[in-house]
Enzyme design. Structure first.
Site, PDB file in Angstrom:
ATOM      1  CB  VAL A  34      39.723  37.956  43.714  1.00 16.42           C
ATOM      2  CG1 VAL A  34      40.415  39.305  43.822  1.00 16.42           C
ATOM      3  CG2 VAL A  34      40.457  36.897  44.516  1.00 16.42           C
ATOM      4  CB  CYS A  35      35.394  41.580  43.072  1.00 18.87           C
ATOM      5  SG  CYS A  35      34.699  42.145  44.636  1.00 18.87           S
ATOM      6  NE  ARG A  36      37.050  50.021  43.261  1.00 20.19           N
ATOM      7  CZ  ARG A  36      36.298  50.480  44.249  1.00 20.19           C
ATOM      8  NH1 ARG A  36      35.284  49.778  44.696  1.00 20.19           N
ATOM      9  NH2 ARG A  36      36.543  51.653  44.802  1.00 20.19           N
TER      10      ARG A  36
END
Length: 102
Positions: A62-64
């Site tokens: 997960v990231c932005r």
């Protein structure tokens, strides 16, 4: 690289499935909120923290926006890990977030 949508991940969490998530955003970003249960490992530190991960587990990255998590997923795949990239990242996440981290 395998992918998962934010909605698919939310459904797995609602079903109480055992999930292993790694949030690769920077410290300032996760202060805004992180998916509960995720482990925070900034992308730049991932290679130095491989010893904390288990190759028998599948990890959801997960990231932005899904870009850095895609890089992380490719790196982990090259190291023999099973991974999925959450496309759209936290920008498209509509589920609950855990705040006030660290």
């Amino acid at each position: 690289m395998d992918i998962i949508t934010p909605e698919e991940l939310k459904q797995l969490l609602n079903e109480k499935k055992q999930i292993h998530m790694i949030d690769v955003r920077e410290v300032d970003e996760v202060k805004e909120g992180m998916i509960a249960g995720a482990t925070h490992i900034p992308l730049g530190l991932l290679e130095f923290r491989l010893h904390e991960l288990n190759r028998s587990r599948e990890y959801i990255m997960v990231c932005r926006s899904g870009n850095r998590s895609g890089i992380a997923a490719q790196f982990l795949e090259s190291q023999g890990f099973k991974v999925k990239n959450m496309i759209g990242g936290m920008l498209e996440w509509t589920g609950k977030v855990q705040k006030n981290l660290r």
